[in-house]
Every structure is written in structure tokens, then in C-alpha cells.
Enzyme design. Structure first.
Site, short mmCIF file in Angstrom:
data_model
loop_
_atom_site.label_atom_id
_atom_site.label_comp_id
_atom_site.label_asym_id
_atom_site.label_seq_id
_atom_site.Cartn_x
_atom_site.Cartn_y
_atom_site.Cartn_z
N GLY A 1 41.78 33.89 35.30
CA GLY A 1 41.84 33.99 36.74
C GLY A 1 42.65 35.20 37.17
O GLY A 1 43.46 35.12 38.08
N HIS A 2 42.43 36.32 36.47
CA HIS A 2 43.13 37.56 36.78
C HIS A 2 42.39 38.74 36.18
O HIS A 2 41.46 38.57 35.40
CB HIS A 2 44.57 37.52 36.27
CG HIS A 2 44.68 37.44 34.78
ND1 HIS A 2 44.79 36.24 34.11
CD2 HIS A 2 44.70 38.40 33.83
CE1 HIS A 2 44.86 36.48 32.81
NE2 HIS A 2 44.81 37.78 32.62
N ALA A 3 42.83 39.93 36.54
CA ALA A 3 42.36 41.18 35.94
C ALA A 3 43.60 41.97 35.54
O ALA A 3 44.70 41.73 36.04
CB ALA A 3 41.52 41.97 36.93
N ARG B 1 38.59 38.04 34.74
CA ARG B 1 38.15 37.09 33.72
C ARG B 1 38.64 35.70 34.04
O ARG B 1 39.75 35.51 34.55
CB ARG B 1 38.60 37.50 32.32
CG ARG B 1 40.02 37.19 31.90
CD ARG B 1 41.12 38.07 32.47
NE ARG B 1 40.85 39.47 32.49
CZ ARG B 1 41.09 40.31 31.51
NH1 ARG B 1 41.69 39.90 30.43
NH2 ARG B 1 40.80 41.58 31.61
#
Length: 136
Positions: free
Chosen positions: A52-54, A99
Site C-alpha cells: 500500500g505504498h510506492a 504496490r
């Protein structure tokens, strides 16, 4: 859906096959970056998700050491979901890719090989901030 090669790349991990069991080897030429951190996810509860981040600059290489899980990749304009379920095949995620990991099977272990140490300022944790970063 996107062509997976545009937002992530599968890399075969060299292995030595032996009747006593296989041995997979990750060395400096296996991934296209210097390895600075390794961590793994395990005991992920049913229905939970990770990621839940890049990352702004960091690259990561994900491997399903045991079991399976899905990885949603998003480059800001295209999305692709892939399943990792083989310990001799990993997924390279370049910088600037959102992702999300979910659908973990019982006993799944996700190994992450990273190009850098943990630095909070390298993370984009809000999806709207990620999309806005792609527009500028």
C-alpha cells in the site's frame, strides 16, 4: 491491464537441483542493484494486505519463499496483478510503482530484497499523493 514488463519484471533465481532438495542462490548479479536490506513478511492473517505504498528511489525484489500471494502493481496509469508462488522466480519492482500485496495463502512467506535501507522519506503512503506525483 498493463503488460507486466512495463511495471514489473520477473527474474529467475539461479538454482542448484539435487535429489536431496533444491538450493536457490541470490548473489550480486541476480538483481540489478546493490542489496542493502533484506526482510520478510510471514504470518499475514487471512484477508489482510501489505504494501500500500510506492518508493521514490528504492527498488525491491519480491520472492514467495513459501506459499503464494498476489501483488498489484500500478504505475499511475496502468495496473497489473500477478501471483507469486515459486521460490525460484522473483518480481523486480522498480521505483515509482505503487504496490499492494494480498491473498496470502496459509504459511506464505514473502522475502523482500531491497536496494536501500529503510528511509521513511522514500515512501509515498497515500495513493492520492502517488497519483499526484505522476502528474507532475
Amino acid at each position: 491491464m498493463a503488460d507486466i514488463e512495463q511495471i514489473g519484471t520477473f527474474i529467475a533465481i539461479p538454482k542448484i537441483t539435487d535429489p536431496r532438495g533444491n538450493l536457490a542462490v541470490i548473489e550480486k548479479d541476480t538483481v540489478p542493484f546493490e542489496i542493502k536490506r533484506i526482510y520478510y513478511l510471514y504470518d499475514v492473517p487471512s484477508g489482510a494486505y501489505r504494501g500500500g505504498h510506492a518508493h521514490i528511489a528504492q527498488k525491491e525484489f519480491l520472492i514467495a519463499l513459501s506459499g503464494s500471494f498476489d501483488v498489484l502493481l500500478d504505475n499511475g496509469s496502468e495496473k497489473e496483478k500477478v501471483t507469486l508462488n515459486r521460490p525460484d522466480k522473483g518480481l523486480l519492482i522498480r521505483e515509482g510503482i505503487w504496490r499492494e500485496l494480498d491473498n496470502f495463502s496459509s504459511g506464505a512467506i514473502c522475502l523482500v530484497v531491497s536496494s536501500d535501507v529503510y528511509e521513511e522519506q522514500d515512501y509515498i503512503r497515500e495513493y492520492t499523493d502517488f497519483i499526484n506525483s505522476k502528474r507532475t
